[in-house]
Design a protein around this motif. Structure first.
Motif, PDB file in Angstrom:
ATOM      1  N   ALA A  64     145.946  31.660  57.625  1.00 60.56           N
ATOM      2  CA  ALA A  64     145.177  32.313  56.550  1.00 60.56           C
ATOM      3  C   ALA A  64     143.729  31.849  56.540  1.00 60.56           C
ATOM      4  CB  ALA A  64     145.834  32.043  55.198  1.00 60.56           C
ATOM      5  N   GLY A  66     140.348  29.285  56.626  1.00 64.98           N
ATOM      6  CA  GLY A  66     139.949  28.051  55.942  1.00 64.98           C
ATOM      7  C   GLY A  66     140.833  27.804  54.727  1.00 64.98           C
ATOM      8  N   ASP A  67     141.257  26.553  54.561  1.00 63.58           N
ATOM      9  CA  ASP A  67     142.123  26.191  53.434  1.00 63.58           C
ATOM     10  C   ASP A  67     141.272  26.161  52.157  1.00 63.58           C
ATOM     11  OD1 ASP A  67     143.568  24.836  51.470  1.00 63.58           O
ATOM     12  OD2 ASP A  67     144.701  23.692  52.961  1.00 63.58           O
ATOM     13  N   LEU A  68     141.419  27.218  51.359  1.00 59.26           N
ATOM     14  CA  LEU A  68     140.564  27.362  50.172  1.00 59.26           C
ATOM     15  C   LEU A  68     140.916  26.316  49.112  1.00 59.26           C
ATOM     16  CD1 LEU A  68     140.468  31.278  49.904  1.00 59.26           C
ATOM     17  CD2 LEU A  68     138.768  29.768  50.939  1.00 59.26           C
ATOM     18  N   LYS A  69     142.165  25.855  49.126  1.00 53.48           N
ATOM     19  CA  LYS A  69     142.541  24.813  48.145  1.00 53.48           C
ATOM     20  C   LYS A  69     141.833  23.495  48.503  1.00 53.48           C
ATOM     21  CE  LYS A  69     146.954  27.049  47.184  1.00 53.48           C
ATOM     22  NZ  LYS A  69     148.346  27.176  47.589  1.00 53.48           N
ATOM     23  N   LEU A  85     134.252  20.904  59.095  1.00 51.56           N
ATOM     24  CA  LEU A  85     135.406  21.687  59.540  1.00 51.56           C
ATOM     25  C   LEU A  85     134.991  22.728  60.588  1.00 51.56           C
ATOM     26  CD1 LEU A  85     138.248  21.527  58.560  1.00 51.56           C
ATOM     27  CD2 LEU A  85     137.704  23.100  56.719  1.00 51.56           C
ATOM     28  N   ALA A 114     139.064  32.526  59.244  1.00 54.25           N
ATOM     29  CA  ALA A 114     138.959  31.830  60.532  1.00 54.25           C
ATOM     30  C   ALA A 114     140.242  31.981  61.349  1.00 54.25           C
ATOM     31  CB  ALA A 114     138.640  30.354  60.303  1.00 54.25           C
ATOM     32  N   TYR A 137     136.300  36.562  54.581  1.00 52.60           N
ATOM     33  CA  TYR A 137     135.263  35.560  54.260  1.00 52.60           C
ATOM     34  C   TYR A 137     134.430  35.961  53.046  1.00 52.60           C
ATOM     35  CZ  TYR A 137     135.687  33.317  58.934  1.00 52.60           C
ATOM     36  OH  TYR A 137     136.116  32.660  60.060  1.00 52.60           O
ATOM     37  N   ARG A 139     134.940  37.986  50.731  1.00 53.23           N
ATOM     38  CA  ARG A 139     135.710  38.050  49.479  1.00 53.23           C
ATOM     39  C   ARG A 139     135.748  36.685  48.803  1.00 53.23           C
ATOM     40  NH1 ARG A 139     141.196  40.116  50.892  1.00 53.23           N
ATOM     41  NH2 ARG A 139     141.732  37.914  50.994  1.00 53.23           N
ATOM     42  N   ASP A 145     132.711  32.570  60.499  1.00 53.71           N
ATOM     43  CA  ASP A 145     132.533  31.519  61.502  1.00 53.71           C
ATOM     44  C   ASP A 145     133.636  31.676  62.552  1.00 53.71           C
ATOM     45  OD1 ASP A 145     134.764  30.472  60.176  1.00 53.71           O
ATOM     46  OD2 ASP A 145     133.931  28.469  59.912  1.00 53.71           O
TER      47      ASP A 145
HETATM   48  C1  LIG Z   1     146.655  37.839  52.961  1.00 52.06           C
HETATM   49  C2  LIG Z   1     147.109  36.420  52.656  1.00 52.06           C
HETATM   50  C3  LIG Z   1     146.693  35.481  53.779  1.00 52.06           C
HETATM   51  C4  LIG Z   1     148.660  36.404  52.596  1.00 52.06           C
HETATM   52  O1  LIG Z   1     149.149  37.098  51.467  1.00 52.06           O
HETATM   53  P1  LIG Z   1     150.680  36.972  51.059  1.00 52.06           P
HETATM   54  O2  LIG Z   1     150.856  37.819  49.846  1.00 52.06           O
HETATM   55  O3  LIG Z   1     151.537  37.238  52.249  1.00 52.06           O
HETATM   56  O4  LIG Z   1     150.906  35.422  50.722  1.00 52.06           O
HETATM   57  P2  LIG Z   1     150.351  34.602  49.467  1.00 52.06           P
HETATM   58  O5  LIG Z   1     149.045  35.120  49.027  1.00 52.06           O
HETATM   59  O6  LIG Z   1     151.426  34.503  48.451  1.00 52.06           O
HETATM   60  O7  LIG Z   1     150.113  33.166  50.139  1.00 52.06           O
HETATM   61  C5  LIG Z   1     151.184  32.259  50.404  1.00 52.06           C
HETATM   62  C6  LIG Z   1     150.725  30.859  50.030  1.00 52.06           C
HETATM   63  O8  LIG Z   1     149.663  30.469  50.893  1.00 52.06           O
HETATM   64  C7  LIG Z   1     148.518  30.135  50.126  1.00 52.06           C
HETATM   65  N1  LIG Z   1     147.317  30.524  50.858  1.00 52.06           N
HETATM   66  C8  LIG Z   1     147.075  31.710  51.433  1.00 52.06           C
HETATM   67  N2  LIG Z   1     145.870  31.704  52.016  1.00 52.06           N
HETATM   68  C9  LIG Z   1     145.342  30.476  51.776  1.00 52.06           C
HETATM   69  C10 LIG Z   1     144.105  29.853  52.124  1.00 52.06           C
HETATM   70  N3  LIG Z   1     143.173  30.502  52.875  1.00 52.06           N
HETATM   71  N4  LIG Z   1     143.904  28.610  51.714  1.00 52.06           N
HETATM   72  C11 LIG Z   1     144.832  27.941  50.998  1.00 52.06           C
HETATM   73  N5  LIG Z   1     146.025  28.453  50.659  1.00 52.06           N
HETATM   74  C12 LIG Z   1     146.268  29.714  51.030  1.00 52.06           C
HETATM   75  C13 LIG Z   1     148.669  30.939  48.833  1.00 52.06           C
HETATM   76  O9  LIG Z   1     147.900  30.362  47.800  1.00 52.06           O
HETATM   77  C14 LIG Z   1     150.166  30.819  48.605  1.00 52.06           C
HETATM   78  O10 LIG Z   1     150.475  29.521  48.110  1.00 52.06           O
HETATM   79  P3  LIG Z   1     151.106  29.356  46.645  1.00 52.06           P
HETATM   80  O11 LIG Z   1     152.397  30.115  46.705  1.00 52.06           O
HETATM   81  O12 LIG Z   1     150.131  29.978  45.697  1.00 52.06           O
HETATM   82  O13 LIG Z   1     151.240  27.877  46.492  1.00 52.06           O
HETATM   83  C15 LIG Z   1     146.555  35.984  51.307  1.00 52.06           C
HETATM   84  O14 LIG Z   1     147.166  34.764  50.924  1.00 52.06           O
HETATM   85  C16 LIG Z   1     145.083  35.774  51.367  1.00 52.06           C
HETATM   86  O15 LIG Z   1     144.320  36.715  51.259  1.00 52.06           O
HETATM   87  N6  LIG Z   1     144.665  34.518  51.505  1.00 52.06           N
HETATM   88  C17 LIG Z   1     143.276  34.140  51.480  1.00 52.06           C
HETATM   89  C18 LIG Z   1     142.623  34.422  52.805  1.00 52.06           C
HETATM   90  C19 LIG Z   1     141.253  33.816  52.816  1.00 52.06           C
HETATM   91  O16 LIG Z   1     140.438  34.079  51.965  1.00 52.06           O
HETATM   92  N7  LIG Z   1     141.002  32.953  53.790  1.00 52.06           N
HETATM   93  C20 LIG Z   1     139.813  32.187  53.877  1.00 52.06           C
HETATM   94  C21 LIG Z   1     138.682  33.007  54.426  1.00 52.06           C
HETATM   95  S1  LIG Z   1     137.221  32.034  54.583  1.00 52.06           S
HETATM   96  C22 LIG Z   1     137.534  31.089  55.987  1.00 52.06           C
HETATM   97  O17 LIG Z   1     138.438  31.305  56.715  1.00 52.06           O
HETATM   98  C23 LIG Z   1     136.556  30.007  56.235  1.00 52.06           C
HETATM   99  C24 LIG Z   1     136.690  29.156  57.239  1.00 52.06           C
HETATM  100  C25 LIG Z   1     135.714  28.092  57.440  1.00 52.06           C
HETATM  101  N8  LIG Z   1     136.224  26.999  58.259  1.00 52.06           N
HETATM  102  C26 LIG Z   1     136.715  27.393  59.563  1.00 52.06           C
HETATM  103  C27 LIG Z   1     135.101  26.033  58.429  1.00 52.06           C
HETATM  104  C28 LIG Z   1     137.318  26.320  57.558  1.00 52.06           C
END
Ligand SMILES: CC(C)(COP(=O)([O-])OP(=O)(O)OC[C@H]1O[C@@H](n2cnc3c(N)ncnc32)[C@H](O)[C@@H]1OP(=O)(O)O)[C@@H](O)C(=O)NCCC(=O)NCCSC(=O)/C=C/C[N+](C)(C)C
Length: 261
Positions: A64, A66-69, A85, A114, A137, A139, A145
């Motif tokens: 999913a 980057g870990d947003l938590k 990171l 990511a 991202y 959103r 990245d």
């Molecule tokens: C579409 C997603 C990925 C999946 O949706 P779903 O309905 O199948 O599953 P659910 O939303 O219930 O998620 C299951 C549990 O996982 C947790 N979760 C999901 N994504 C993340 C995340 N990115 N960070 C932390 N935890 C996450 C979610 O909270 C659920 O846990 P609980 O049951 O609440 O305890 C959907 O989950 C989604 O859209 N996720 C967010 C995607 C996102 O915004 N990703 C980050 C983008 S920015 C990025 O990647 C930056 C990276 C920078 N770097 C590389 C430096 C780190």
């Protein structure tokens, strides 16, 4: 027991397998995972015994992103946390892109942020029919990245990249295949076998030839035609002098299957 906390790492017969292993956190990339991925990628890139690398995820998500938590928990120093990171992830990506071994990505489920960036960096990308892809991202108020702004325009063009990055539209595996982001889509239950078969095929293949394909393609859009022709000539000549080149040619003339090193 694996020395890694967030990644399962196995290696045998010229094949290295990396499994992102934080299924409880959707295989989100936190600082431990980023660091471990960079370390493993560096080790593999320096290991002449590795001919193929498989990268996949444990559970129902590929990653999913980057870990947003973790980012929220580091709120007061979020910028520095994310920079560290990103630097680790980018070190891993650079090692994967420059290494001689081929990288096969098995996208087993959702690839967001990511996770999406990482999913498309493979030399071969195979996805389960249940996988989906979203940039995500902007959103989260972040910007791309993981090489997304490098690979996506090259793979799918500027207009489609803008759409994915600015609207965060989710693509199904079938759409991603149609857009040219993937090489193959297979039923989810067959993904591991499909990836293993590909890996075995490349583990029996000519490493230098395959490495040269990677290297030629990585830089082709930055070179003039003549620069690229010169590079091709040097690379094929190196292959022709190699044991695999001589074996490949001899096998053709001997009407037999080549046996590469
Ligand atoms: C579409 C997603 C990925 C999946 O949706 P779903 O309905 O199948 O599953 P659910 O939303 O219930 O998620 C299951 C549990 O996982 C947790 N979760 C999901 N994504 C993340 C995340 N990115 N960070 C932390 N935890 C996450 C979610 O909270 C659920 O846990 P609980 O049951 O609440 O305890 C959907 O989950 C989604 O859209 N996720 C967010 C995607 C996102 O915004 N990703 C980050 C983008 S920015 C990025 O990647 C930056 C990276 C920078 N770097 C590389 C430096 C780190």
């Amino acid at each position: 027991m694996s020395k890694y906390e967030t990644i399962r790492f196995e290696q045998s017969g010229g094949i290295a397998r990396i499994t992102l292993n934080r299924p409880e956190a959707a295989n989100g990339i936190n600082h431990v995972l980023g660091h471990e991925l960079a370390e493993i990628a560096g080790l593999i890139a320096d290991d002449p015994a590795v001919k193929v690398v498989i990268l996949t995820g444990e559970g129902k998500f590929f990653s999913a992103g980057g870990d947003l938590k973790a980012m929220a928990a580091n709120e007061s120093k979020a910028g520095a946390y994310v920079k560290g990171l990103a630097d680790d992830l980018h070190r891993a990506l650079s090692s994967f892109a420059r290494m001689d071994a081929l990288l096969i990505i098995g996208v087993n489920g959702v690839a967001a942020g990511a996770g999406f960036s990482l999913a498309v960096t493979g030399d071969l990308v195979v996805a389960a029919d249940t996988a989906s892809f979203t940039m995500a991202y902007t959103r989260a108020g972040l910007s791309p990245d993981g090489g997304a702004s490098y690979y996506l325009p090259r793979l799918i063009g500027l207009r489609r990249t803008q759409e994915l990055m600015l609207t965060n539209r989710s693509l199904s595996a079938a759409e991603a295949l149609d857009w040219g982001l993937l090489h193959r889509v297979v039923p989810a239950a067959e993904l591991a076998t499909a990836v293993d078969e590909l890996a075995a095929q490349f583990a029996a293949g000519p490493k230098l030839s395959n490495a040269n394909v990677k290297k030629l393609l990585l830089v082709s859009s930055d070179h003039t035609l003549e620069e690229q022709l010169a590079r091709e000539a040097a690379f094929i000549s190196h292959c022709a002098d190699s044991a695999d080149g001589q074996e490949g040619i001899a096998a053709f003339l001997g009407k037999r299957t080549p046996k590469f090193a």
